[in-house]
Scaffold this active site. Structure first.
Site, PDB file in Angstrom:
ATOM      1  CG  ASP A  12      -1.589   1.279   1.544  1.00 13.04           C
ATOM      2  OD1 ASP A  12      -2.537   1.661   0.376  1.00 13.04           O
ATOM      3  OD2 ASP A  12      -1.687   1.904   2.444  1.00 13.04           O
ATOM      4  CG  ASP A  14      -1.633   7.428  -0.076  1.00 12.31           C
ATOM      5  OD1 ASP A  14      -0.490   7.419  -0.849  1.00 12.31           O
ATOM      6  OD2 ASP A  14      -2.681   7.879  -0.893  1.00 12.31           O
TER       7      ASP A  14
END
Ligand SMILES: [Zn+2]
Length: 169
Positions: A12, A14
């Site tokens: 991932d 953010d």
């Protein structure tokens, strides 16, 4: 004849690799959580070293991210590209290459099949046929990432939001 299996790390972005603006940090007129300018790019501690370790351990890297409304008026593409390209450049300078960058640009209301935890972004990738399911990992900071890992039957490594990127395998 057995096929060579490949280890992947689905990572991932953010809150995991870069600082995700909190609601408190959101200024009037800004879209919450959106990293839409170079000034908002803050690579989290341990990221470069941690990614280098994954590469050294034989992992291929895939960045996978939900970017609500990317390309639409609320999030024009150039606003996304400027911090994203800088991030990739910094990674590349340290020998870190993401083999793939997968992004869902939909909004929750769109009910698409590719917004994590849904697996539409990876389901039909040819590389999924040769993936080492025992050793591949999903790395992320949210419950969504965890559910995504569960759906794929892969190990999940949690990074606490906006803290040090540390992966113990
Ligand atoms: Zn989508």
């Amino acid at each position: 004849m057995s096929e060579q299996l490949t280890k992947y790390a689905f990572i991932d972005r953010d809150g995991t690799l870069i600082h995700e603006p909190t609601l408190k940090e959101t200024k009037p007129g800004d879209v919450p959580y959106q990293i839409d300018s170079l000034g908002k790019l803050k690579i989290l501690p341990g990221v470069i070293n941690g990614l280098q370790k994954l590469v050294a351990a034989g992992y291929r890297l895939v960045m996978i991210s939900n970017q609500d409304g990317l390309g639409a008026e609320i999030f024009p593409r150039p606003s996304f590209d400027s911090p994203q390209n800088k991030l990739l450049e910094i990674c590349e300078d340290s020998g870190i290459i993401f083999e793939m960058i997968l992004i869902c640009t939909h909004l929750p209301v769109d009910d698409c099949n590719c917004r994590k935890p849904k697996t539409g972004l990876v389901d039909n990738l040819p590389m999924m046929e040769n993936i080492d399911r025992v050793n591949s990992v999903v790395i992320g900071n949210s419950h969504t990432d965890k559910k995504f890992a569960e759906k794929l039957g892969l190990k999940f490594v949690e990074i606490k939001t906006n803290t040090t990127f540390k992966v113990i395998l």
